[in-house]
Design a protein around this motif. Structure first.
Motif, PDB file in Angstrom:
ATOM      1  N   GLY A  96       8.998   4.797   1.356  1.00  0.00           N
ATOM      2  CA  GLY A  96       7.731   4.817   0.639  1.00  0.00           C
ATOM      3  C   GLY A  96       7.434   6.171   0.032  1.00  0.00           C
ATOM      4  O   GLY A  96       6.877   6.268  -1.052  1.00  0.00           O
ATOM      5  N   ILE A 137       0.852  -1.186   0.000  1.00  0.00           N
ATOM      6  CA  ILE A 137       0.000   0.000   0.000  1.00  0.00           C
ATOM      7  C   ILE A 137       0.886   1.233   0.000  1.00  0.00           C
ATOM      8  O   ILE A 137       1.930   1.241   0.640  1.00  0.00           O
ATOM      9  N   PRO A 138       0.483   2.252  -0.728  1.00  0.00           N
ATOM     10  CA  PRO A 138       1.332   3.439  -0.820  1.00  0.00           C
ATOM     11  C   PRO A 138       1.669   4.067   0.524  1.00  0.00           C
ATOM     12  O   PRO A 138       0.998   3.795   1.514  1.00  0.00           O
ATOM     13  N   PHE A 182       5.071  -0.642  -1.182  1.00  0.00           N
ATOM     14  CA  PHE A 182       4.383  -0.192  -2.393  1.00  0.00           C
ATOM     15  C   PHE A 182       5.377   0.091  -3.512  1.00  0.00           C
ATOM     16  O   PHE A 182       5.231  -0.382  -4.635  1.00  0.00           O
ATOM     17  N   VAL A 183       6.406   0.848  -3.165  1.00  0.00           N
ATOM     18  CA  VAL A 183       7.380   1.201  -4.191  1.00  0.00           C
ATOM     19  C   VAL A 183       8.040  -0.070  -4.720  1.00  0.00           C
ATOM     20  O   VAL A 183       8.263  -0.229  -5.924  1.00  0.00           O
ATOM     21  N   PHE A 212       5.722  -1.831  -6.937  1.00  0.00           N
ATOM     22  CA  PHE A 212       5.646  -1.053  -8.171  1.00  0.00           C
ATOM     23  C   PHE A 212       6.853  -1.340  -9.052  1.00  0.00           C
ATOM     24  O   PHE A 212       6.734  -1.547 -10.256  1.00  0.00           O
TER      25      PHE A 212
END
Lengths: 102, 484, 525, 628, 185
Positions: free
Chosen positions: B465, B380-381, B386-387, B390
């Motif tokens: 993040g 989750i961002p 998250f990164v 991604f």
């Protein structure tokens, strides 16, 4: 000098490896399992020797020495652990040690 | 061995030295705090020594080891993680009656093993590093001898690890038999001549994958993971989940990049299947699990699947993605197990979901930290996870591994469910019956290190993040050196 | 920079509110109120100080700061009329959300306001960002606090609802992320410039197949959020289980992010693929309109009922978006605003009722007009808004949408219009069951108090304003809508489609009117 | 001139707003002042403007208050348009409305929701004025829906009774069905002309389309759909009888005098488009004819006095449609005006009776009221005469006669339409005087409570005068040929094209109409006053009773729609209350869970199984190596 | 030489089969020693005499003896042998054995069809000296690492093997916390 073809040697190693493997799978006694693993490691060592002999290099033998070291360390820790388990479970049945599942 | 060789192995030397000193200290007199300080300081010192090696380029210690940017970065990662774990261990072991001192020795030894792994360029060093790590772990897992689960976990890990090591060795032997060398570079040149991999070599690789796969706990070699995670003491579990896997993954990447294994569809197929199976099985197994440590175990299986996606891209971006994700994953996992360790009491670890009920109302700070960790795992961002995810997705899309990428996305959703489930349990309203504090806690000052570590971890997680650029630069800088 | 401040104030306010909870229970409320007021004021100032129709460019303010330069990710914010309107709506509803929670939320007040402000911050980010990575980032950021809002302060079935909400939106969001990445790499390969910048990516030329796939990725996220019918099933649960403020934000704002995404990203990025997909999308819209309306009719849980009406109303949005003309898009923008207000208001009324009765079951209600006429009048206004009574904002929205969609597809518009009848059916049922008939409850229902009136009156005023003089809003949105439509200017049906019409007749309405006026002025005297 | 135009609708709106905001806090007297006063001033403004208009006779007066919105050339304004046609309507609305407001101060005096009543009534008057004064169709639509809302609110005024709520919703929903058609018509008009401005459309339509244009036909039919809904014509007439659940002044104002004639207004307003489509014209006429018959027969069998009046309203609006259908625009509007007077009168009388009889509405329980309520009786008689088109002395005779005449004399006329109209006239006079005899003659069955005072009687008298004298502004050729009304409308509404050389038959038709009317009255007299046993004998016949029941239920339309639309809809809705799409996702979730359980079973905790797992993995890998 | 190899190989395989089928652990270990000795002979035939010696000393000597010690410490009895027999039912080992044979078949097939790399040198005798030179030459780091490995083994074994306070398994305990009981009652 070595007239024995490499595949024969590797085949022997493979057979020994498999025997150890079978034993690990069918045995329930933890000590037997440990022994069987030793057989497998030994077979792997044999394979190294065969390969080393094939290439006429000492590297295979050196790997065998390392395997030997590892086997020794492993067995010592393993046996210590087996002692513990025997103290606690009063059995060497590996199936009995299945409190954790799911 | 020359002096420069030793200089380049400074971190390992420091750690070895620390082991020796520790043993001497124990011989003189047992003291938990001193051991703890020695360990922490030696990790720090080892880490500090890495700064000398930052711009090392590529320094080979024939034939076993190589010190390069990649290795240095991974060692740094391992050392820092080990440091954090040792920080978290103090409070955890302080409340247990066992002898605590050997733990630190074993921790140092295991770390040495992992460090050797990531800089090895030879089957011998690979094997030895792996075994140092494993043998130390046998003892670490079973460290708390009063718990029957520790023993069970220990013996399971021991037998299975030795079993898989046998596979690894046999595979190495076959590779050696077919190429005549055990050096990665040598193997690379040997197989560069082949248009197609000879069967003997392929078999060897296959058997090696079994051994490596076991250590990485990817499907179908994953079954030990939940049991061992559950049985091992929480800090050790953190160690297995992070350092052990990171080390193995490091050497896997090095080996594959060196021999360019991505050229061979067979290997790629195997890894693809393994990756998908790991993602799916890991997430599905965790779905309704009620034991937090087991959930984390299953989730780590899934995360290894994610990592393999990036790994499979087989290019620089993929390696960077793996590395970045590993950093995020390390931070998160250590944090999560740190929370577990924090909440554990004398008798057992805080592993049941019930233990976390209404945690937000009892211990808001701990709950918040755990929430952040779980959200990071879920990708989750505002969190590093998250990164990382991604990055992996980007790498996957870049290489057009659509199947894997879509599977990853799908699995992230399944994954969300159980992470969020833990969060939901923590956020439930407190019942009157829930005890406000676990039994037999120590005085608060002992937790200082743990709390501090968790705080640092959380901040780090959020920092990465929000602003991953710094870390990205470091990774790019270091890994660029590795692959000329 | 002011754009950054909007987000920062909300986020900082959230953290501050959380911390201040340790000091005083009431403090978080005031801090939240203060920060939302501040950003609302700033946005209002932006609106009033920029005479939008005068400007050449659609963009009023831009802000750009490299964020992750390695990946071509910038912290890129930009404001145009569309975003401005959305922000106004966001902060207006945000303000109301703080106010309605004043009494309702009594546990973990500080944390509640933290979440509330962060949801608003996330939504603000979504409406402002012009970097696709950042967009996804905010897209996700707004979900977590929302999850907590539902999961902690919701009603009896809150955990299930929160899970469902989260999983649906996340799953679809990930598909969008994949599409964003695909676009990123395609653009990068083409131009050598790897960037997530919206403005750059607009110039990507896509193969039809790729465009279709990428569009579906984007659509997934937006259609689920909107929601379009087969993907709507999270919404009734989430809406009905959330606390009032949560429902207001969900219905009023979160759904709008989906509509906004369609307008901002899907239309300009994939002009050909959307034209291909348009009939299906419009069909989905019509199905949504009718399906939502039918389901709304049978619901007995008031909030669930209103939730299904949202499904129905959002059908108009997708219908309009895929009509590709200015009327429809203006209608969509209006629909976003007015639906935000009217449905928000209905949820607020449901909240008022729940506070008093502790039930949402309309079977147990009835006859409240007798004791609570003020509430009745206000409910009546918004029920009428929901059936799009002319004079209220929703009418303008839906009429414009339908006028626009008629140009695109006659039959679907006919069915969509039938949806208006169905809206009447369920809307009147709300009034009937709650305010009319005999009172089934023993206790008298107290009427709205001053605080509640303070919430309700502005909403009524707004919906009337939107209904009677929507021009300022339309003007604000116009440049950006024209910008989104640029790719379609070649293809769309001209305002006057009939070829029989002579050029003179094709004069714009105003000119024609002037002629007539002139005639009338001279004729009699 | 015309600066005051906006005041006409704005005043009632302002009144409504004041009453909504402060209605609960001010005295009843003040409520009355605001409620009645706002409409009164509005009426006064109308009068002033009307005089001005009549004196200067411009084509129209337009006042734009503000531009509503402007989207890509779609730019309707809040603008008012006054011409002869809207003048007539405004006049009826404000004056009749004003009278009914006065009447209501007494009628509703006891009601506790006094302020709410006047708020709604004011809102209604405002919306209705908006409807008829709008210079574009969108604003017209606003008024159109606004009156629908008010109608809803007022039918359900006594909301405690669920039936009232049901009737109210029925009214709103059914009219909304028509509105939907109308809305689609507006979309089409906009697509064709790029505007909804009525004048522009009218001018352009005539240029662009030739007669028989298909688009024009579709648009006309769609608009007709809207008109049919609002005006209670077939097939959307079923709401109107039920709408009598509201207070009687409401029935008088909304469901008789004004709102239900909105359809007439719409068709007259858009006559250019209708004129372009013969099919649509025929449809209008046929609908009118069928409706007037059906409603007439239904009215014959009703016992509730208000329901009789309601069906008669449907029937009379049918006459207006009949007129419009043959292009007799001004006749339709003329009948609207006259009907507005006498129907309001009849309703108000009925209200007075109902009030007097403690809210008794069943005619079987009335009787002998002619002595007790003389003012009501005489005014009612005037109204009834007008409704039954009593020859020569009633306004209704002239307006209805003109319609019947033009069915044959007009170019678009048709003998069948004429016959239907004639039959309708016959039935009308029967049921009208059935009502008169049942109510005012015979013995008294219920005690008279409330005696009406001036607030009721004055409006009755004024309306009575209008119902009597209103007809004389438009007289046929052979009666002096007064054409004040049609002249007045002539600039807006074209005259009917007459069949040549038909005028000589006019007296015959007039005679026929007179005979029919009188015949009807006689039959009513015979059956309901002189020999009630005749009715008894009819009631004994099984067949007659079946027909009676059928007519009583309004020709079974309610049941038909119930089975066709309402039940399936409700069933569909209830059966899917849980939303079957949701279960798809539940299914997915369950499948995932099952997988979880399946996978969990592999984690046995037994080491040998784990070993087997590794071996299986190894086999898999080797197999892949082998096969590839 | 070849013959020696094949005989030794056959002995090794047979002895190993005996190991894995024995019920009595001591018997099994004796067969294991035989197996190791046979492998040592194979090493000899492979030209690795030093390894042959190590095999005998470390494997057959140290490790097996270690295991025997432990077995003696655990004082296994006749029942254990019986139990071992009971555990080794065909239905229990058939499945795993089948799996293993599949694996074996694949492995054998792979090894047989694999084209072996050409012999680089005829003489493959690598004497102890060469091994020693290599071990303390390039592989000296490996030796150091094996030292560390052994240290880990020692520390671990020491910690785990320490005789500890009597801990009774929970199943055998009479106990269970009072708290639970009170909730039950």
């Amino acid at each position: 000098m070595s007239a024995i073809p490499m595949e024969t040697g590797l085949l022997l190693a493979g057979v020994l490896f498999m025997l150890g493997l079978i034993s690990v799978m069918i045995r329930r006694n933890i000590i037997f399992m440990l022994i069987s693993v030793e057989i497998m490691l030994n077979a792997a060592g044999l394979a190294f020797i065969v390969a080393g002999s094939h290439w006429a290099q000492p590297d295979g033998q050196i790997m065998f020495i390392f395997i030997l070291t590892m086997a020794a360390a492993e067995v010592s820790v393993g046996l210590a652990l087996i002692l513990q388990i025997h103290h606690q479970l009063k059995t060497l049945n590996s199936d009995a040690a299945n409190f954790m599942k799911g | 061995m020359t002096l420069t060789d030793f200089q380049h192995l400074m971190p390992l030397l420091i750690l070895t030295f620390a082991v020796l000193v520790s043993m001497l200290v124990i011989a003189v007199g047992r003291n938990h705090k001193i051991m703890y300080v020695i360990t922490a300081v030696s990790f720090l010192a080892a880490f500090a020594s890495l700064f000398e090696l930052r711009d090392v380029g590529r320094y080979t210690i024939e034939p076993l080891l190589v010190v390069d940017g990649f290795g240095v970065f991974y060692i740094g990662m391992i050392l820092l993680t080990a440091l954090l774990i040792s920080m978290l261990s103090y409070a955890y072991f302080e409340q247990r009656e066992e002898r605590k001192e050997e733990y630190y020795i074993l921790l140092l030894l295991a770390t040495i093993g992992a460090c050797v792994l990531v800089i090895s360029t030879h089957f011998a060093s690979l094997f030895l590093g792996l075994e140092i790590l494993s043998v130390s772990l046998y003892a670490l897992i079973a460290y708390l001898r009063t718990r029957e689960r520790s023993d069970e976990a220990g013996i399971k890990y021991l037998i299975l690890a030795a079993f898989s090591s046998a596979f690894l060795l046999f595979g190495m032997a076959l590779v050696y038999a077919s190429t005549g060398t055990m050096e990665f570079a040598g193997i690379a040149t040997a197989i560069a001549n082949f248009t197609e991999l000879p069967l003997l070599l392929l078999t060897g690789f296959g058997l090696m994958i079994v051994g490596i796969g076991f250590k990485l706990s990817v499907v179908p070699f994953h079954m030990w993971a939940p049991d061992v995670y559950e049985g091992a003491p929480a800090p050790v579990t953190a160690f297995i989940a992070t350092v052990s896997k990171g080390g193995v993954l490091g050497v896997l990447i090095r080996f594959f990049m060196e021999v360019d294994g991505f050229r061979y569809p067979t290997l790629v197929l195997i890894f693809t299947i393994v990756a998908i199976a790991s993602m799916l099985a890991g997430n599905l197994l965790a779905l309704l699990q009620r034991n937090v440590k087991r959930i984390l175990a299953y989730s780590s299986i899934a995360h290894l699947g994610y990592l393999l996606v990036a790994f499979l891209t087989g290019n620089q971006m993929g390696v960077e993605a793996v590395t970045f994700y590993l950093v995020a994953y390390f931070i998160t996992t250590v944090g999560a197990f740190g929370v577990v360790a924090m909440l554990s009491d004398k008798e057992r670890d805080a592993e049941q979901l019930e233990d976390y009920r209404a945690l937000l109302w009892r211990r808001p700070w701990t709950a918040a930290v755990f929430t952040v960790m779980l959200l990071s795992l879920a990708g989750i961002p505002l969190t590093a996870g998250f990164v990382g995810k991604f990055y992996i997705l980007a790498a996957g899309v870049n290489t057009q591994l659509w199947l894997l990428v879509v599977m990853l996305a799908l699995n992230s959703v399944i994954g969300l469910f159980y992470y969020i489930r833990i969060v939901a349990v923590m956020f439930q309203q407190a019942d009157a019956e829930v005890e406000m504090e676990p039994r037999g806690r120590l005085r608060p000052s002992i937790y200082l290190a743990s709390v501090g570590t968790l705080t640092i971890l959380t901040l780090l997680l959020v920092y990465i993040g929000v602003y991953p650029t710094g870390l990205l630069q470091v990774i790019e800088g270091m890994l660029a050196v590795a692959t000329p | 920079m002011i754009l950054v401040w909007l987000i920062v104030i909300l986020m900082a306010g959230g953290v501050l509110a959380w911390i201040s909870g340790k000091i005083n229970r009431a403090l978080p409320r005031w801090i939240a109120l203060g920060s939302v007021l501040a950003v609302f004021g700033m946005t209002l100032y932006l609106w009033l100080s920029n005479p939008i129709p005068v400007l050449d460019s659609a963009w009023l303010i831009q802000f750009n700061q490299p964020w992750i330069p390695q990946w071509g990710i910038d912290f890129r914010l930009a404001l145009d009329g569309l975003s401005l309107l959305m922000l106004l709506l966001t902060f207006f509803l945000g303000l109301l959300s703080v106010l309605i929670s004043w009494r309702e939320i009594q546990t973990k007040v500080a944390f509640f306001h933290f979440n509330l402000l962060w949801v608003l911050a996330g939504i603000t980010g979504v409406f402002l960002t012009m970097d696709l990575f950042l967009f996804y980032f905010f897209w996700e950021v707004m979900l977590i606090p929302m999850y907590f809002l539902i999961g902690i302060w919701g009603h009896e079935n809150r955990r299930y609802a929160a899970f469902k909400f989260f999983l649906f939106t996340q799953a679809s969001g990930l598909l969008m992320l994949l599409a964003i990445l695909g676009l990123y790499f395609i653009h990068g390969r083409q131009t050598g410039l790897y960037t997530f910048s919206y403005f750059e990516l607009l110039n990507t030329t896509l193969a039809p197949e790729a465009a279709r796939l990428l569009m579906f990725g984007f659509l997934a996220a937006f259609l689920v959020k909107l929601p379009v019918v087969p993907f709507h099933s999270w919404l009734p649960d989430a809406h009905s289980q959330a606390p009032t403020a949560g429902s207001v934000i969900l219905a009023g704002l979160l759904l709008k992010t989906g509509a906004y995404g369609l307008l901002r990203f899907v239309l300009p990025l994939f002009p050909t693929a959307t034209v291909e997909f348009a009939p299906w999308a419009m069909l989905l819209g019509v199905i949504g309109i009718i399906y939502g309306a039918i389901l709304a009719f049978s619901q007995t849980d008031l909030k669930r009922l209103v939730a299904y009406t949202s499904v129905s109303h959002m059908g108009f949005v997708i219908l309009g978006v895929f009509s590709f003309n200015e009327w429809a898009l203006q209608g969509v923008v209006m629909q976003m605003i007015t639906h935000g207000l009217s449905t928000g208001a209905l949820f607020i009324i449901a909240g008022f009722l729940y506070e008093r009765l502790h039930t949402r079951d309309i079977q147990k209600m009835g006859g409240f007009w007798t004791t609570a006429p003020k509430m009745g009048v206000i409910a009546l206004v918004f029920v009428m808004a929901s059936l799009s009574l002319p004079g209220l904002g929703n009418f303008i929205a839906e009429f414009l949408t339908l006028v626009g969609s008629w140009q695109a597809n006659n039959w679907l518009t006919v069915f969509a219009t039938i949806g208006l009848v169905m809206a009447t059916i369920y809307s009147l049922r709300i009034m009937q069951k709650i305010f009319f008939e005999a009172n089934r409850m023993e206790q008298a229902l107290p009427d709205l108090n001053a605080r509640e009136m303070l919430i309700a009156i502005p909403m009524v005023a707004m919906i009337l304003w939107l209904g009677l003089y929507p021009q300022p809003f339309l003007d604000t949105a116009r440049p950006s809508i024209q910008e989104q439509l640029q790719a379609y200017t070649a293809s769309p049906p001209p305002p006057v489609a009939m070829s029989q019409l002579t050029p003179q007749v094709q004069l714009t309405d105003t000119i024609r009117l002037n002629q007539i006026l002139k005639a009338s002025r001279h004729d009699p005297d | 001139m015309g600066e005051l135009l906006w005041l006409i609708p704005a005043l009632p709106f302002a009144g409504a707003l004041l009453l909504v905001l402060f209605g609960n806090r001010i005295s009843r007297a003040l409520v009355s002042v605001i409620g009645v006063g706002s409409v009164g001033i509005s009426a006064a403004v109308t009068l002033v403007l009307g005089i001005e208009y009549l004196s200067s006779r411009p084509a129209f007066i337009r006042q734009e208050v503000w531009q509503w919105f402007d989207v890509a050339g779609f730019s309707p304004s809040i603008a008012f348009h006054l011409d002869a046609l809207s003048m007539v309507f405004i006049f009826v609305i404000t004056f009749v409305g004003f009278l009914i407001h006065i009447y209501s101060t007494e009628y509703m005096a006891e009601d506790k929701d006094y302020a709410r009543f006047f708020a709604c009534m004011n809102l209604f008057v405002g919306s209705m004025l908006m409807l008829v004064m709008a210079d574009n169709l969108l604003l017209l639509y606003l008024g159109w829906e606004g009156v629908g809302l008010c109608s809803y609110l007022l039918i359900g005024f006594w909301y405690k009774e669920p039936e009232n709520g049901y009737a109210a919703r029925k009214a709103f929903i059914i009219t909304r069905v028509g509105d939907t058609a109308m809305a689609i018509g507006l979309f089409m008009l906009f697509q064709q002309f790029g505007t909804l401005h009525i004048q522009s459309i009218s001018t352009e339509a005539a240029q662009v389309w030739s007669i028989g244009n298909e688009t024009a036909m579709i648009i006309a039919l769609l608009l007709l759909g809207g008109a049919v809904g609002k005006s209670g014509q077939l097939p959307l007439q079923t709401w109107l009888p039920d709408a009598m659940a509201g207070p009687t002044p409401v029935s008088a104002l909304i469901h008789a005098a004004t709102m239900v004639t909105a359809g007439v207004y719409l068709i007259a307003r858009m006559h250019v488009i209708f004129a372009l489509s013969p099919v649509a014209m025929t449809a209008v006429a046929v609908i009118g004819a069928v409706t007037l018959l059906i409603a007439g027969f239904a009215a014959l069998t009703q016992y509730d006095i208000k329901r009789v009046l309601a069906y008669s309203t449907i029937s009379q609006v049918g006459y207006m449609f009949l007129a419009l259908g043959v292009g007799a625009w001004s006749s339709g509007v003329f009948h609207f005006m006259i009907h507005g007077f006498f129907k309001a009168l009849l309703f108000l009388c009925a209200g007075a009776i109902i009030l007097a009889l403690h809210h008794e509405q069943d005619m079987r329980k009335m009787g002998g009221l002619s002595k007790k309520l003389p003012v009501v009786f005489y005014t009612f008689l005037i109204g009834a005469a007008s409704l039954a088109a009593f020859p020569l002395v009633s306004a209704g005779f002239y307006s209805k006669d003109q319609i019947l005449w033009l069915q044959l004399a007009g170019e678009n006329g048709n003998i069948w339409l004429y016959l239907a109209g004639l039959l309708g006239a016959f039935i009308t006079s029967i049921y009208t005087f059935r009502m008169v005899f049942l109510t005012f003659y015979g013995e008294e069955k219920t005690h008279v409570g409330h005696k009406p005072t001036w607030a009721i009687t004055v409006p009755l008298i004024i309306l009575g005068v209008l119902s009597f004298a209103g007809g004389f502004i438009e007289l046929p050729h052979n009666f002096g040929h007064v054409v004040l009304f049609s002249d007045f409308l002539a600039p807006i509404l074209p005259a009917v094209t007459m069949v040549p050389d038909f005028n000589q038959y006019e007296w015959m038709l007039q005679l026929l109409a007179a005979v029919v009317s009188l015949g009807g009255i006689f039959i009513a007299y015979l059956y309901y006053y002189k020999k009630p046993e005749l009715i008894e004998s009819i009631h004994r016949s099984e067949f007659a009773m079946a027909i009676h029941r059928f007519w009583h239920s309004g020709w079974g339309f309610d049941q038909l729609y119930d089975t066709l639309f309402v039940r399936p809809y409700v069933y569909l809705s209830k059966v899917n209350k849980k939303d079957f799409i949701d279960s798809i996702y539940t299914f997915i979730a369950n499948v995932t869970q099952n997988f979880h359980e399946l996978f969990s079973r592999t984690q046995t905790g037994v080491m040998r199984n784990y070993v087997a797992g590794i071996v299986v993995g190894a086999i898999m890998i080797l197999t892949i190596s082998l096969l590839l | 030489m070849e013959l020696t190899f094949y005989i030794a190989a056959a002995v090794a395989v047979l002895a190993t089969i005996m190991v894995i089928t024995r019920f009595n652990m001591i018997h099994a270990l004796l067969y294991l020693v035989v197996s190791f000795l046979a492998v040592a002979v194979v090493f000899l035939t492979m030209g690795a005499p030093f390894m042959a010696a190590l095999e005998v000393i470390v494997y057959a000597g140290a490790i097996v003896v270690l295991i025997i010690f432990v077995i003696m410490m655990l004082s296994l009895t006749r029942e254990d042998v019986e139990q071992e027999k009971a555990w080794l039912q065909p239905k229990l080992w058939m499945g795993p054995a089948l799996l293993s044979f599949v694996l074996l078949a694949e492995l054998v097939y792979l090894l047989v069809i694999a084209e072996m790399p050409a012999d680089p040198a005829a003489g493959s005798y690598v004497d102890a000296r060469a091994v020693g030179l290599a071990l303390y030459g390039p592989y000296v780091l490996g030796v150091q690492l094996s030292g560390i490995l052994l240290m880990a083994g020692i520390v671990g074994a020491y910690h785990l093997g320490r005789q500890k306070k009597k801990v009774i398994h929970r199943f055998l305990q009479e106990k269970e916390p009072k708290k639970e009981r009170s909730t039950v009652l």
